[in-house]
Design a protein around this motif. Structure first.
Motif, mmCIF file in Angstrom:
data_model
loop_
_atom_site.group_PDB
_atom_site.id
_atom_site.type_symbol
_atom_site.label_atom_id
_atom_site.label_comp_id
_atom_site.label_asym_id
_atom_site.label_seq_id
_atom_site.Cartn_x
_atom_site.Cartn_y
_atom_site.Cartn_z
ATOM 1 N N SER B 434 0.850 -1.196 0.000
ATOM 2 C CA SER B 434 0.000 0.000 0.000
ATOM 3 C C SER B 434 0.878 1.236 0.000
ATOM 4 C CB SER B 434 -0.926 -0.016 1.216
ATOM 5 O OG SER B 434 -0.558 0.968 2.142
ATOM 6 N N ASN B 435 0.279 2.369 -0.270
ATOM 7 C CA ASN B 435 1.049 3.619 -0.272
ATOM 8 C C ASN B 435 1.123 4.230 1.119
ATOM 9 O OD1 ASN B 435 1.049 3.239 -2.985
ATOM 10 N ND2 ASN B 435 -0.681 4.623 -3.349
ATOM 11 N N GLU B 436 0.351 3.630 2.033
ATOM 12 C CA GLU B 436 0.276 4.243 3.352
ATOM 13 C C GLU B 436 1.495 3.927 4.193
ATOM 14 O OE1 GLU B 436 -3.375 3.407 5.395
ATOM 15 O OE2 GLU B 436 -4.410 3.442 3.464
ATOM 16 N N GLN B 437 1.663 4.741 5.223
ATOM 17 C CA GLN B 437 2.744 4.522 6.184
ATOM 18 C C GLN B 437 2.152 3.875 7.436
ATOM 19 O OE1 GLN B 437 6.236 5.953 5.927
ATOM 20 N NE2 GLN B 437 5.561 5.650 3.828
ATOM 21 N N GLU B 438 2.948 3.029 8.079
ATOM 22 C CA GLU B 438 2.521 2.498 9.377
ATOM 23 C C GLU B 438 3.667 2.658 10.361
ATOM 24 O OE1 GLU B 438 1.812 -1.690 9.243
ATOM 25 O OE2 GLU B 438 3.841 -2.157 8.600
ATOM 26 N N LEU B 439 3.297 2.660 11.645
ATOM 27 C CA LEU B 439 4.315 2.799 12.682
ATOM 28 C C LEU B 439 4.812 1.417 13.094
ATOM 29 C CD1 LEU B 439 2.756 5.478 15.056
ATOM 30 C CD2 LEU B 439 4.890 5.702 13.763
ATOM 31 N N VAL B 440 6.123 1.325 13.333
ATOM 32 C CA VAL B 440 6.674 0.081 13.858
ATOM 33 C C VAL B 440 7.503 0.446 15.103
ATOM 34 C CG1 VAL B 440 8.611 0.230 12.240
ATOM 35 C CG2 VAL B 440 8.086 -1.945 13.321
ATOM 36 N N PRO B 441 7.268 -0.270 16.209
ATOM 37 C CA PRO B 441 7.970 0.116 17.434
ATOM 38 C C PRO B 441 9.472 -0.121 17.327
ATOM 39 C CG PRO B 441 6.479 -1.748 17.848
ATOM 40 C CD PRO B 441 6.311 -1.361 16.415
ATOM 41 N N VAL B 442 10.263 0.817 17.823
ATOM 42 C CA VAL B 442 11.720 0.667 17.781
ATOM 43 C C VAL B 442 12.366 0.728 19.167
ATOM 44 C CG1 VAL B 442 12.114 1.457 15.431
ATOM 45 C CG2 VAL B 442 11.987 3.130 17.281
ATOM 46 N N GLY B 443 11.607 1.042 20.210
ATOM 47 C CA GLY B 443 12.247 1.099 21.518
ATOM 48 C C GLY B 443 11.299 1.534 22.608
ATOM 49 N N LYS B 444 11.848 1.542 23.810
ATOM 50 C CA LYS B 444 11.072 1.861 24.995
ATOM 51 C C LYS B 444 11.934 2.731 25.897
ATOM 52 C CE LYS B 444 8.283 -0.575 28.384
ATOM 53 N NZ LYS B 444 7.866 -1.881 28.884
ATOM 54 N N ALA B 445 11.355 3.813 26.409
ATOM 55 C CA ALA B 445 12.125 4.717 27.270
ATOM 56 C C ALA B 445 11.320 5.042 28.511
ATOM 57 C CB ALA B 445 12.458 6.017 26.522
ATOM 58 N N TYR B 446 12.010 5.203 29.632
ATOM 59 C CA TYR B 446 11.300 5.600 30.843
ATOM 60 C C TYR B 446 12.074 6.645 31.629
ATOM 61 C CZ TYR B 446 13.833 1.252 31.514
ATOM 62 O OH TYR B 446 14.751 0.244 31.429
ATOM 63 N N SER B 447 12.898 7.419 30.922
ATOM 64 C CA SER B 447 13.608 8.481 31.618
ATOM 65 C C SER B 447 13.845 9.626 30.655
ATOM 66 C CB SER B 447 14.940 7.955 32.143
ATOM 67 O OG SER B 447 15.759 7.573 31.056
ATOM 68 N N GLY B 448 14.362 10.716 31.216
ATOM 69 C CA GLY B 448 14.712 11.848 30.381
ATOM 70 C C GLY B 448 13.727 12.988 30.472
ATOM 71 N N PHE B 449 12.733 12.867 31.351
ATOM 72 C CA PHE B 449 11.743 13.940 31.477
ATOM 73 C C PHE B 449 11.644 14.357 32.940
ATOM 74 C CE2 PHE B 449 10.072 9.706 30.510
ATOM 75 C CZ PHE B 449 9.714 9.307 31.783
ATOM 76 N N THR B 450 11.126 15.544 33.162
ATOM 77 C CA THR B 450 10.954 16.032 34.529
ATOM 78 C C THR B 450 9.627 15.502 35.077
ATOM 79 O OG1 THR B 450 9.710 17.965 33.838
ATOM 80 C CG2 THR B 450 12.119 18.181 33.891
ATOM 81 N N ASP B 451 9.434 15.658 36.387
ATOM 82 C CA ASP B 451 8.174 15.236 37.005
ATOM 83 C C ASP B 451 6.993 15.973 36.378
ATOM 84 O OD1 ASP B 451 9.546 13.526 38.538
ATOM 85 O OD2 ASP B 451 9.241 14.567 40.446
ATOM 86 N N ALA B 452 7.203 17.268 36.114
ATOM 87 C CA ALA B 452 6.111 18.056 35.525
ATOM 88 C C ALA B 452 5.781 17.540 34.128
ATOM 89 C CB ALA B 452 6.500 19.538 35.479
ATOM 90 N N GLU B 453 6.835 17.212 33.357
ATOM 91 C CA GLU B 453 6.601 16.679 32.013
ATOM 92 C C GLU B 453 5.908 15.320 32.075
ATOM 93 O OE1 GLU B 453 10.142 18.556 29.243
ATOM 94 O OE2 GLU B 453 10.669 16.943 30.623
ATOM 95 N N LEU B 454 6.295 14.545 33.087
ATOM 96 C CA LEU B 454 5.686 13.223 33.232
ATOM 97 C C LEU B 454 4.177 13.358 33.450
ATOM 98 C CD1 LEU B 454 5.859 10.189 33.491
ATOM 99 C CD2 LEU B 454 6.573 10.446 35.854
ATOM 100 N N ARG B 455 3.790 14.334 34.251
ATOM 101 C CA ARG B 455 2.361 14.535 34.499
ATOM 102 C C ARG B 455 1.635 14.971 33.229
ATOM 103 N NH1 ARG B 455 1.049 14.828 40.176
ATOM 104 N NH2 ARG B 455 2.941 14.054 41.169
ATOM 105 N N GLU B 456 2.308 15.799 32.435
ATOM 106 C CA GLU B 456 1.693 16.197 31.156
ATOM 107 C C GLU B 456 1.548 15.001 30.226
ATOM 108 O OE1 GLU B 456 3.018 19.861 29.061
ATOM 109 O OE2 GLU B 456 4.289 20.102 30.841
ATOM 110 N N LEU B 457 2.595 14.169 30.182
ATOM 111 C CA LEU B 457 2.538 12.973 29.337
ATOM 112 C C LEU B 457 1.399 12.068 29.805
ATOM 113 C CD1 LEU B 457 6.359 12.209 29.035
ATOM 114 C CD2 LEU B 457 4.819 12.675 27.126
ATOM 115 N N ASP B 458 1.293 11.909 31.116
ATOM 116 C CA ASP B 458 0.251 11.060 31.695
ATOM 117 C C ASP B 458 -1.134 11.564 31.283
ATOM 118 O OD1 ASP B 458 -0.418 8.966 33.831
ATOM 119 O OD2 ASP B 458 -1.573 10.717 34.473
ATOM 120 N N ARG B 459 -1.309 12.863 31.340
ATOM 121 C CA ARG B 459 -2.592 13.445 30.959
ATOM 122 C C ARG B 459 -2.872 13.182 29.475
ATOM 123 N NH1 ARG B 459 -2.073 19.109 32.825
ATOM 124 N NH2 ARG B 459 -0.955 17.959 34.342
ATOM 125 N N PHE B 460 -1.831 13.351 28.663
ATOM 126 C CA PHE B 460 -1.995 13.099 27.233
ATOM 127 C C PHE B 460 -2.424 11.653 26.989
ATOM 128 C CE2 PHE B 460 -0.276 11.257 23.384
ATOM 129 C CZ PHE B 460 -0.802 12.087 22.410
#
Lengths: 336, 532
Positions: B434-460
């Motif tokens: 197909s001409n469409e694009q699909e996402l393929v997982p390449v990794g997993k991360a659980y660090s690199g953000f502040t507590d405030a950013e984590l709360r924003e991510l959680d809300r998202f």
């Protein structure tokens, strides 16, 4: 004599008693419903005529409003009445406040629909009454030999001791909002815990109902009215779904999560929920209680409803009894 | 048994490390000898029991439970020992459970044919929690989230010592560790670790920060390449050779060729374990194939040949070299290596340089694979256990980055348990046919953000969930995360065919449309590319 299954059977609207023309705990609106107790999967709104115990009717009105059925009729425990061609009596089930078994006699046979039940003592409801019968319809929520609940008083003591040992951490106790919540409050009060108990909004109205009906649950307040430092080291109760939710953050940085349920017998279940202090307290019969109760009723036929019917049917066949699973739609297998 | 059951029960549900440590320390402080030593053994190397555990459990249950009910229950619980502990018939009268040490003593003295009877009698005297703890004790792997290192840390706390002090003597000890407790509590001599090749706590480096540079004089430092393998310690004495990981785990079994290379040596050396073919270092992934194996097939030895690149010498010929300055130890290492010439080893070269700028230039020109960065070692420093400040620095390249799209989020644990804090991200590739694009997982991360950013991510995440699987949520592909990582390599184990090294969230690109995120082709182009 007409066999019971010819006049009491499952339909797509729920368990139906033909000679009385009524349903028991129907999952869909019907003209005439007999309700064993107020949990949401047994008591629903929109029925024409509801017959239930006084307490169950009060619970239904709090949950769904006074107009949630066209008419309500109180069933006094112990006194029989005739509905159509059936003699009907409500007997206490020991599950939660107002919970009752429904005893039906027709054509010389007696059937008992137990609803949900337990045999352990509970300060917030009347104890289970054994009614001898020909057909016993039993629940099977905890019908696996691994389920043997602890003494609820001992588990409440563990909670009170943990609160004393961790003065800096709020204890966040997940409970089913009707029954378990008020039973746990009564149990910790009996262990001498007399500080305010803070309640998630979803638990407030039913707890007030218990208090209005005369249960002394001490000082219970909505958690939303607490100042932040009042919750530290305190006891907060919430529905299980809120235990890990954003709501739980008001309990501070590092609340100690507690869950009171029969499922806590299995460690994987506690770990899955991130529960630090699992309390094995249940409002359902455990495996020995199920077997003892079935034997005590003397029933020749046992119909097993929601839960682990496979294990219970197998065990009863080993005991030489006729048992079968009764497929009823609409009940939650793991509510608690 | 009661106190042991209480602590094991608490450990199994306590998530925070500090909480676990407090429980363990309190138990070790109050439990008598030798009970606490056997408990410690259960949490570290296991009890020295030979028990056909599964067979005994199934024999015992066959006499006590219906097989159909046992099977249904086992399937529900998911753990045989726990199922037995819950189903065990309750005696009408239960007296106090037996002492832990009495039970272990009986099992140690028993013939194999007597073991089942002993286990059954203990279970008859216990409540459900004690039965579970007892079966975990004799079953060998309690799985209560306590590493051997954490248990040793709890021991060290009894005497206000560091865990490295305990690790240093550990391999010379036998359960129930009476001499260890006597020493830690100040009533006995330090156990002598000198007889067997024991693990010596390793010296670790800090990342060099911008603020460090002005205080560093190039004349004070030796520089080496930082190789991308596994840091190990080889300890050899009297024909016995052990290979230890950075945390003191014995990984000798997986590397027999390294053991035989040191069979005649009397040293403790520090180095990097690599897979080397025809003189060049293979990708980290190759080395990973060799890990976590009790035995190794010949094919594995041939296709993934192990090699030890030596950094340092801690002991030689019975002499403790650790108090010597690095420069002296290095000379001893070179002399020893020139004399003994053990197979499958070489020395990590020292890189001559006059200024850090020159060193950076050399680094830029280094094209050899397997170089992860540079190590700066202070010439005057002794070999110090742990991560002391100011002695060793690791200097890594600025990370590679890719713009990836958030695909899944998983609940964290402990303090993060009310937050979605583990993020799986993907890149685009064309969907087959197909001409469409699909996402393929390449990794997993659980660090690199502040507590405030984590709360924003959680809300998202909560607002954009499309599906929930237990603790994992799938989210709409709407948010771009700029992911930093050290390298990307081919991997047969991942759906995308690539694996990242040390991925972390570099920036949250709330502003960037997801369709502008990077592609799998762009990811593949970074393979084996050293960072800028």
């Amino acid at each position: 004599m007409r066999p019971v299954e010819s006049w009491l059977y499952a339909t797509d609207k729920g368990l139906y008693c033909a000679p009385g023309d009524f349903y028991i705990d129907p999952p869909r609106p019907v003209d005439r419903a007999l309700i064993t107790h107020g949990h949401a999967d047994h008591a629903r709104s929109g029925h024409g005529h509801v017959l239930a115990t006084h307490e169950t009717i009060e619970i239904i009105k709090v949950r769904y409003g006074v107009g949630s059925a066209a008419t309500f009729q109180i069933a006094a425990l112990g006194s029989a009445q005739r509905i159509g061609d059936v003699r009907v009596r409500f007997a206490p089930a020991g599950h939660i406040l107002g919970s009752a078994q429904i005893v039906m006699e027709h054509a010389g046979r007696r059937a008992v629909v137990s609803g949900d039940y337990k045999r352990a003592t509970d300060p917030t409801c009347r104890p289970f009454e054994v009614v001898s019968c020909d057909v016993f319809v039993t629940e099977a929520t905890f019908a696996l030999p691994v389920f043997r609940h602890e003494r609820a008083e001992d588990e409440a003591l563990r909670l009170v001791q943990s609160i004393a040992r961790n003065p800096e951490r709020a204890h966040l106790l997940g409970v089913y909002g009707l029954g378990k919540c008020q039973r746990m409050i009564a149990l910790v009060r009996a262990q001498g815990y007399d500080r305010p108990i803070w309640l998630h909004g979803a638990l407030v109205a039913l707890t007030e109902l218990y208090q209005n009906l005369g249960f002394d649950l001490g000082d219970c307040r909505p958690a939303s009215t607490a100042a932040a430092d009042e919750l530290r080291g305190g006891l907060i109760m919430c529905p299980p779904s809120a235990l890990m939710d954003r709501w739980s953050r008001r309990a501070g940085e590092d609340p100690l999560r507690v869950f009171a349920s029969g499922w806590m017998r299995v460690r994987g279940r506690a770990r899955q929920r991130g529960v630090e202090l699992p309390l094995i307290v249940s409002d359902h019969a455990d495996w020995p209680e199920l077997l003892d109760t079935i034997v005590e009723t003397g029933a020749e036929d046992i119909w097993v409803t929601h839960g682990r019917d496979d294990a219970l049917v197998h065990q009863l066949s080993l005991m030489g009894r006729r048992a079968r699973a009764l497929a009823l739609i609409g009940y939650e297998d793991d509510a608690e | 048994m009661r106190a042991f059951a209480e602590v094991l029960d608490g450990l199994s549900t306590t998530q925070s490390r500090i909480g676990k440590l407090a429980l363990l320390s309190a138990y070790l402080r109050h439990a008598p000898d030798p009970d606490r030593g056997w408990a410690l053994a259960a949490l570290t190397d296991g009890l020295p029991l030979r028990i056909a555990f599964r067979r005994i459990l199934s024999d015992l249950m066959a006499q006590r439970a219906d097989p159909v009910l046992f099977k249904i229950s086992r399937d529900f619980v998911g753990d045989t020992a726990e199922t037995v502990s819950l189903m065990w018939p309750v005696a009408p009268y239960v007296d106090a459970p037996p002492r832990l040490s009495d039970v272990v003593g009986q099992l140690l003295a028993a013939k194999p044919s007597e073991q089942a009877g002993i286990i059954a009698r203990v279970l008859d005297r216990c409540n459900a929690r004690e039965r579970w703890a007892f079966l975990k004790l004799v079953g060998g792997a309690p799985r209560v989230g306590v590493s051997a290192r954490l248990a040793k840390t709890a021991v060290a706390e009894l005497g206000d010592r560091d865990v490295s002090d305990v690790e240093e003597v550990w391999h010379a000890l036998e359960p129930p560790y009476l001499d260890l407790f006597r020493w830690i509590e100040g009533t006995g001599e330090r156990p002598d670790p000198g007889i067997v090749p024991v693990f010596r706590p390793m010296m670790l480096a800090h990342p060099v920060e911008e603020a460090d540079w002005p205080g560093l004089d190039p004349n004070d430092f030796a520089a080496e390449w930082k190789w991308d393998g596994i840091r190990v310690q080889v300890a050899a004495k009297g024909g016995d050779v052990r290979l230890y990981s950075r945390t003191g785990d014995d990984i000798s079994g997986a590397f027999p060729e390294i053991r035989s290379a040191f069979a005649h040596a009397d040293v403790v050396a520090d180095g990097e374990l690599l897979v080397v073919r025809q003189g060049s270092v293979a990708a980290f992934n190759d080395l990973q194939q060799r890990l976590n194996r009790k035995t190794v097939a010949v094919k594995m030895l041939r296709d993934h040949p192990a090699h030890l690149r030596l950094y340092d010498l801690l002991f030689a010929d019975g002499e403790d070299l650790r108090p010597l300055p690095f420069a002296d130890r290095r000379r001893r290492l070179e002399d020893w290596h020139a004399r003994e010439r053990p197979l499958l080893t070489d020395l990590s070269v020292l890189i001559p340089f006059a200024s850090f700028a020159e060193l950076e230039e050399l680094w830029r020109g280094a094209r050899q694979a397997g170089i992860e960065g540079l190590m700066l070692k202070r010439r005057a420093s002794a070999y110090l256990a742990g991560r002391p400040k100011g002695h060793w620095f690791k200097w890594k390249r600025a990370a590679l980055t890719l713009d990836c799209v958030l695909m899944y989020a998983q609940r964290g644990s402990g303090k993060r348990s009310s937050l979605y804090s583990d993020f799986t991200f993907g890149v685009w590739r064309p969907r087959v046919g197909s001409n469409e694009q699909e996402l393929v997982p390449v990794g997993k991360a659980y660090s690199g953000f502040t507590d405030a950013e984590l709360r924003e991510l959680d809300r998202f995440i909560r607002a954009n969930t499309t599906e929930t699987f237990g603790p994992v949520r799938a989210v709409q592909p709407k948010l771009v995360l700029e992911i930093a990582f050290d390298a990307v390599q081919l991997s047969a184990r991942h759906k995308s065919g690539v694996a990242m090294r040390f991925p972390r969230v570099h920036r949250i690109r709330w502003d960037k449309p997801p369709e502008e995120a990077d592609t799998l082709d762009a990811t593949l182009a970074l393979i084996d590319r050293p960072a800028a």
